[in-house]
Design a protein around this motif. Structure first.
Motif, short mmCIF file in Angstrom:
data_model
loop_
_atom_site.label_atom_id
_atom_site.label_comp_id
_atom_site.label_asym_id
_atom_site.label_seq_id
_atom_site.Cartn_x
_atom_site.Cartn_y
_atom_site.Cartn_z
N GLY A 98 0.81 -1.21 0.00
CA GLY A 98 0.00 0.00 0.00
C GLY A 98 0.84 1.26 0.00
O GLY A 98 0.41 2.30 -0.52
N MET A 99 2.05 1.18 0.55
CA MET A 99 2.96 2.34 0.55
C MET A 99 3.74 2.45 -0.75
O MET A 99 4.00 3.55 -1.25
CB MET A 99 3.92 2.26 1.74
N VAL A 100 4.16 1.32 -1.30
CA VAL A 100 5.09 1.32 -2.43
C VAL A 100 4.38 1.39 -3.77
O VAL A 100 4.82 2.09 -4.69
CB VAL A 100 6.00 0.08 -2.37
N ARG A 101 3.27 0.69 -3.93
CA ARG A 101 2.64 0.58 -5.25
C ARG A 101 2.22 1.93 -5.83
O ARG A 101 2.42 2.16 -7.03
CB ARG A 101 1.45 -0.36 -5.19
N PRO A 102 1.64 2.88 -5.04
CA PRO A 102 1.28 4.17 -5.65
C PRO A 102 2.49 4.89 -6.25
O PRO A 102 2.37 5.51 -7.32
CB PRO A 102 0.69 4.95 -4.47
N VAL A 103 3.64 4.78 -5.60
CA VAL A 103 4.85 5.41 -6.13
C VAL A 103 5.26 4.74 -7.43
O VAL A 103 5.63 5.41 -8.41
CB VAL A 103 5.99 5.33 -5.09
N LEU A 104 5.19 3.42 -7.46
CA LEU A 104 5.57 2.69 -8.66
C LEU A 104 4.63 3.00 -9.82
O LEU A 104 5.07 3.10 -10.97
CB LEU A 104 5.60 1.19 -8.38
N PHE A 105 3.35 3.15 -9.55
CA PHE A 105 2.41 3.49 -10.61
C PHE A 105 2.75 4.84 -11.24
O PHE A 105 2.55 5.05 -12.44
CB PHE A 105 0.98 3.51 -10.08
N LEU A 106 3.28 5.76 -10.42
CA LEU A 106 3.66 7.07 -10.93
C LEU A 106 4.94 7.02 -11.76
O LEU A 106 5.07 7.75 -12.75
CB LEU A 106 3.86 8.06 -9.77
N LEU A 107 5.87 6.15 -11.39
CA LEU A 107 7.19 6.14 -12.01
C LEU A 107 7.32 5.15 -13.15
O LEU A 107 8.21 5.31 -14.00
CB LEU A 107 8.26 5.82 -10.96
N VAL A 108 6.46 4.12 -13.16
CA VAL A 108 6.70 2.97 -14.04
C VAL A 108 5.52 2.73 -14.98
O VAL A 108 4.36 2.65 -14.53
CB VAL A 108 6.98 1.70 -13.21
N GLU A 109 5.81 2.58 -16.25
CA GLU A 109 4.86 2.07 -17.23
C GLU A 109 5.13 0.58 -17.34
O GLU A 109 6.17 0.15 -17.84
CB GLU A 109 5.07 2.74 -18.59
N ARG A 110 4.22 -0.27 -16.85
CA ARG A 110 4.48 -1.70 -16.71
C ARG A 110 4.26 -2.45 -18.02
O ARG A 110 3.27 -2.25 -18.70
CB ARG A 110 3.57 -2.28 -15.62
N ARG A 111 5.20 -3.33 -18.31
CA ARG A 111 5.06 -4.30 -19.40
C ARG A 111 5.38 -5.66 -18.81
O ARG A 111 6.51 -6.10 -18.79
CB ARG A 111 6.04 -3.96 -20.55
N TRP A 112 4.35 -6.30 -18.28
CA TRP A 112 4.53 -7.54 -17.52
C TRP A 112 3.89 -8.71 -18.27
O TRP A 112 2.79 -8.59 -18.79
CB TRP A 112 3.87 -7.42 -16.15
N ARG A 113 4.60 -9.83 -18.27
CA ARG A 113 4.07 -11.05 -18.87
C ARG A 113 4.57 -12.27 -18.10
O ARG A 113 5.63 -12.23 -17.47
CB ARG A 113 4.54 -11.18 -20.33
N GLY A 114 3.78 -13.35 -18.16
CA GLY A 114 4.25 -14.62 -17.65
C GLY A 114 3.75 -15.04 -16.29
O GLY A 114 4.21 -16.04 -15.74
N HIS A 115 2.79 -14.32 -15.72
CA HIS A 115 2.27 -14.73 -14.42
C HIS A 115 1.71 -16.15 -14.44
O HIS A 115 1.68 -16.83 -13.41
CB HIS A 115 1.18 -13.77 -13.95
#
Length: 250
Positions: free
Chosen positions: A20-37
């Protein structure tokens, strides 16, 4: 949000607080390209292994892993556990300290084996440090991940990541125009998990140095192949070896 139907580790409350503390910051800084879950086991213990390119990538790798529904217990330098607040959160989320070069170094492997056998996910950077390869390809791996995998029989999921080094540069020289941290513009970060590494040819064999080195190279080759796919580049045929002359990978 975590993938529905996935198991949760016993540190869920603290993990949710940290997320809850880290994810909002990451959403602001990072455009995610995730695959393979889909390659992450829905239940049972397993190991994820990733390349290391930046001091920032434990956050993006951790976010990727957390969002799979299988929060990781990451092996981390023991010195981080001495940092106020950071150390407390690492302990409360079940991360595993690695005491390098001490009599306690083996305790991290024992804790990792225990966690995998208890049905948890353990995340490891096999290189043990940020890559020193001039082109940022994975270096020679240390044998800890292979030892845990062959001891427990748990699957090893390779993960490649690329882009976090543009947010926090690993080895900036500090010259003019050579900023180490770039918070804008928003950076694209790729994190991709692959199918389990096939270590079947080592199953049941004594854990000799040759067996561990062979299994480790298979693990590093799987990570490198995923990274080559992300980068759309051909990796070097010589793997950097922690300050020693590079050696052939094929």
């Amino acid at each position: 949000m975590p993938v529905p139907g996935r198991t949760h580790n016993p540190y869920g409350l603290w993990y949710r607080l940290a997320a809850g503390m880290v994810r909002p910051v990451l959403f602001l800084l990072v455009e995610r390209r995730w695959r393979g879950h889909e390659h992450m086991p829905a239940e049972g213990g397993f190991i994820t292994v990733a390349n290391h390119i930046s001091h920032f990538d434990p956050l993006t790798f951790g976010h990727f892993q957390y969002s799979s529904g299988r929060p990781p217990r990451m092996l981390a330098k023991a010195s981080l556990f001495g940092i106020p607040f950071v150390g407390a959160m690492l302990r409360r989320t079940g991360q595993i300290p690695v005491h390098r070069g001490t009599a306690d170094a083996a305790s991290a492997l024992r804790s990792a084996v225990d966690a995998v056998e208890a049905g948890e996910c353990v995340a490891i950077y096999p290189e043990g440090t940020i890559t020193r390869d001039p082109e940022m390809w994975p270096m020679t791996g240390k044998t800890g991940a292979a030892r845990i995998a062959l001891t427990t029989g748990a699957p090893v999921i390779p993960v490649a990541q690329w882009g976090a080094q543009h947010i926090v540069r690993p080895y900036a020289r500090g010259g003019r125009g050579d900023r180490r941290v770039w918070l804008a513009p928003r950076q694209t970060v790729h994190v991709v998990a692959g199918a389990p590494v096939d270590l079947s040819r080592y199953t049941g064999r004594p854990l000799t140095p040759d067996v561990l080195k062979g299994a480790t190279e298979d693990i590093m080759a799987a990570i490198t192949a995923l990274l080559a796919e992300i980068r759309q580049e051909q990796p070097s045929t010589r793997r950097h070896t922690h300050g020693r002359p590079a050696r052939e990978t094929a």
